[in-house]
Design an enzyme around this catalytic site. Structure first.
Site, PDB file in Angstrom:
ATOM      1  CE1 TYR A  48      -1.713 -11.447  -4.493  1.00 45.81           C
ATOM      2  CE2 TYR A  48      -0.620  -9.168  -5.636  1.00 45.81           C
ATOM      3  CZ  TYR A  48      -2.144  -9.367  -5.404  1.00 45.81           C
ATOM      4  OH  TYR A  48      -3.458  -8.783  -4.983  1.00 45.81           O
ATOM      5  CE  LYS A  82      -3.492 -11.514  -7.501  1.00 41.50           C
ATOM      6  NZ  LYS A  82      -5.048 -11.795  -7.129  1.00 41.50           N
TER       7      LYS A  82
HETATM    8  N1  CAA Z   1       5.754   1.260  -2.524  1.00 46.61           N
HETATM    9  C1  CAA Z   1       6.768   2.223  -2.136  1.00 46.61           C
HETATM   10  N2  CAA Z   1       8.346   2.045  -1.672  1.00 46.61           N
HETATM   11  C2  CAA Z   1       7.896   0.360  -1.726  1.00 46.61           C
HETATM   12  C3  CAA Z   1       7.054  -0.347  -2.159  1.00 46.61           C
HETATM   13  C4  CAA Z   1       6.287  -0.030  -2.272  1.00 46.61           C
HETATM   14  N3  CAA Z   1       5.065  -0.963  -2.218  1.00 46.61           N
HETATM   15  N4  CAA Z   1       7.277  -1.600  -1.094  1.00 46.61           N
HETATM   16  C5  CAA Z   1       9.008  -1.248  -0.199  1.00 46.61           C
HETATM   17  N5  CAA Z   1       9.209  -0.155  -0.815  1.00 46.61           N
HETATM   18  C6  CAA Z   1      10.595   0.723  -0.720  1.00 46.61           C
HETATM   19  C7  CAA Z   1      10.710   0.627   0.892  1.00 46.61           C
HETATM   20  O1  CAA Z   1      10.399   1.824   1.364  1.00 46.61           O
HETATM   21  C8  CAA Z   1      12.676   1.197   0.730  1.00 46.61           C
HETATM   22  O2  CAA Z   1      12.293   2.466   0.932  1.00 46.61           O
HETATM   23  P1  CAA Z   1      13.452   3.371   0.983  1.00 46.61           P
HETATM   24  O3  CAA Z   1      14.682   1.921   0.935  1.00 46.61           O
HETATM   25  O4  CAA Z   1      13.696   4.683   0.340  1.00 46.61           O
HETATM   26  O5  CAA Z   1      13.204   2.782   1.954  1.00 46.61           O
HETATM   27  C9  CAA Z   1      12.953  -0.012  -0.458  1.00 46.61           C
HETATM   28  O6  CAA Z   1      11.379  -0.570  -1.031  1.00 46.61           O
HETATM   29  C10 CAA Z   1      13.265  -1.367   0.205  1.00 46.61           C
HETATM   30  O7  CAA Z   1      12.374  -2.035   1.063  1.00 46.61           O
HETATM   31  P2  CAA Z   1      12.084  -2.646   2.233  1.00 46.61           P
HETATM   32  O8  CAA Z   1      13.371  -1.513   3.462  1.00 46.61           O
HETATM   33  O9  CAA Z   1      10.825  -2.928   3.168  1.00 46.61           O
HETATM   34  O10 CAA Z   1      13.204  -3.702   1.829  1.00 46.61           O
HETATM   35  P3  CAA Z   1      12.816  -5.190   3.167  1.00 46.61           P
HETATM   36  O11 CAA Z   1      13.974  -5.630   1.912  1.00 46.61           O
HETATM   37  O12 CAA Z   1      13.382  -5.514   3.834  1.00 46.61           O
HETATM   38  O13 CAA Z   1      11.640  -5.780   1.943  1.00 46.61           O
HETATM   39  C11 CAA Z   1       9.809  -5.860   0.658  1.00 46.61           C
HETATM   40  C12 CAA Z   1      11.024  -5.171   0.221  1.00 46.61           C
HETATM   41  C13 CAA Z   1       9.567  -6.970   1.053  1.00 46.61           C
HETATM   42  C14 CAA Z   1       9.233  -5.446  -0.746  1.00 46.61           C
HETATM   43  C15 CAA Z   1       8.869  -4.583   1.729  1.00 46.61           C
HETATM   44  O14 CAA Z   1       8.963  -3.671   1.724  1.00 46.61           O
HETATM   45  C16 CAA Z   1       7.182  -5.175   1.210  1.00 46.61           C
HETATM   46  O15 CAA Z   1       7.159  -6.333   1.558  1.00 46.61           O
HETATM   47  N6  CAA Z   1       6.634  -3.854   0.270  1.00 46.61           N
HETATM   48  C17 CAA Z   1       5.274  -3.889   0.461  1.00 46.61           C
HETATM   49  C18 CAA Z   1       5.301  -4.412  -1.454  1.00 46.61           C
HETATM   50  C19 CAA Z   1       4.017  -3.803  -1.107  1.00 46.61           C
HETATM   51  O16 CAA Z   1       3.637  -3.806  -1.950  1.00 46.61           O
HETATM   52  N7  CAA Z   1       3.010  -5.209  -1.454  1.00 46.61           N
HETATM   53  C20 CAA Z   1       1.811  -5.406  -1.875  1.00 46.61           C
HETATM   54  C21 CAA Z   1       0.840  -6.494  -0.705  1.00 46.61           C
HETATM   55  S1  CAA Z   1      -1.026  -5.813  -0.657  1.00 46.61           S
HETATM   56  C22 CAA Z   1      -1.632  -6.777  -2.002  1.00 46.61           C
HETATM   57  O17 CAA Z   1      -0.662  -7.859  -2.977  1.00 46.61           O
HETATM   58  C23 CAA Z   1      -2.652  -6.591  -2.428  1.00 46.61           C
HETATM   59  C24 CAA Z   1      -2.849  -5.749  -3.577  1.00 46.61           C
HETATM   60  O18 CAA Z   1      -3.001  -7.186  -4.441  1.00 46.61           O
HETATM   61  C25 CAA Z   1      -2.427  -4.379  -3.842  1.00 46.61           C
END
Ligand code: CAA
Length: 241
Positions: free
Chosen positions: A147, A151
């Site tokens: 993504y 972007k």
């Molecule tokens: N910011 C900061 N930390 C993040 C993060 C974020 N956006 N996403 C994940 N992390 C951290 C988690 O809190 C976790 O930290 P800890 O180990 O300290 O607890 C670590 O990264 C690993 O995350 P998960 O335990 O959730 O691991 P996973 O493998 O199950 O999933 C992931 C990983 C797929 C990245 C999931 O955490 C996720 O979906 N995160 C959100 C990612 C994100 O921000 N996507 C944006 C979607 S909205 C969008 O895209 C619109 C836009 O334009 C803004």
């Protein structure tokens, strides 16, 4: 001016707000959607805005869709490239399909749609292209190599195309929203959203889709004719470029 606008992904989320805002400004709006017929039909019923189904990742489908809208409403004055998907996953688990799906919709979709309206806009000497990029194309985001790449590609795309459109009355800009309270953002694991994301937004909340729609309206207005090739960030102070 024909006052016709296409909003891709225009039936849900940020796109739905953009469609409604353009309609309220007096545009005939065509909102495209990829596959969620039920949501599209509900949107059409609630708003009276015309909906069209095509895949922005498919060049020929975009050509046919644009032609249909032109037949129905007239020449396209505004294109809002809003359609986008996420396949969030850490890179060590990301499949080639996760990569290709996101690049095809979010980046190739820009080519597929814009190429199909560009020549007519050049011919008429007026056009407004507004893309919806993302904060995560500017700063990168773990779990979003696909993504963020797409972007960030948008940011280069608009800078190149703005130079080509400038003498033809076409402006090409992108908006980089931060985290907006849509289905896409609410799909982020709740703990991550509450503990890692919202605390990093200085205004202390998610954005609202209408806040992005108002940015689109401004960039589409006649008053914004001197603004082209720019990235408008709207992220509550989360990342400053
Ligand atoms: N910011 C900061 N930390 C993040 C993060 C974020 N956006 N996403 C994940 N992390 C951290 C988690 O809190 C976790 O930290 P800890 O180990 O300290 O607890 C670590 O990264 C690993 O995350 P998960 O335990 O959730 O691991 P996973 O493998 O199950 O999933 C992931 C990983 C797929 C990245 C999931 O955490 C996720 O979906 N995160 C959100 C990612 C994100 O921000 N996507 C944006 C979607 S909205 C969008 O895209 C619109 C836009 O334009 C803004």
């Amino acid at each position: 001016m024909s006052k016709v606008a296409i909003v891709t992904g225009g039936t849900r989320g940020i796109g739905a707000s953009i469609s409604k805002a353009l309609r309220d400004e007096g545009y005939k709006v065509a909102a495209s959607y990829a596959g969620n017929d039920e949501a599209a039909e509900q949107f059409r019923e609630e708003t009276g805005i015309a909906v069209y189904q095509w895949d922005v990742g498919d060049f020929d489908a975009c050509a046919a869709g644009v032609k249909q809208v032109e037949d129905d409403f007239g020449p396209i004055e505004i294109l809002v490239n809003n359609a986008g998907i996420t396949r969030d996953v850490m890179f060590h688990r990301m499949t080639q399909k996760d990569w290709l799906d996101v690049i095809n919709t979010n980046l190739n979709g820009l080519f597929n749609m814009t190429r199909n309206v560009w020549e007519d806009m050049r011919g008429r000497g007026f056009g407004r292209i507004v893309n919806i990029s993302s904060i995560n194309g500017q700063k990168g985001q773990m779990g979003q190599a696909n993504y963020s790449a797409a972007k960030a590609g948008d940011l280069g795309f608009i800078k190149a195309l703005a130079q080509e459109g400038a003498r033809k009355g076409i402006t090409v800009n992108t908006i980089a929203p931060g985290y907006i309270g849509t289905e896409m953002v609410l799909a982020v694991p709740q703990e991550v959203l509450e503990k890692k994301i919202i605390p990093n937004i200085p205004v202390g909340r998610l954005g609202e889709p209408e806040e992005i729609a108002r940015c689109v309206l401004f960039l589409c207005s006649k008053d914004a004719g001197f603004i082209t090739g720019s990235t408008l960030t709207a992220n509550g102070g989360q990342y400053m470029v």
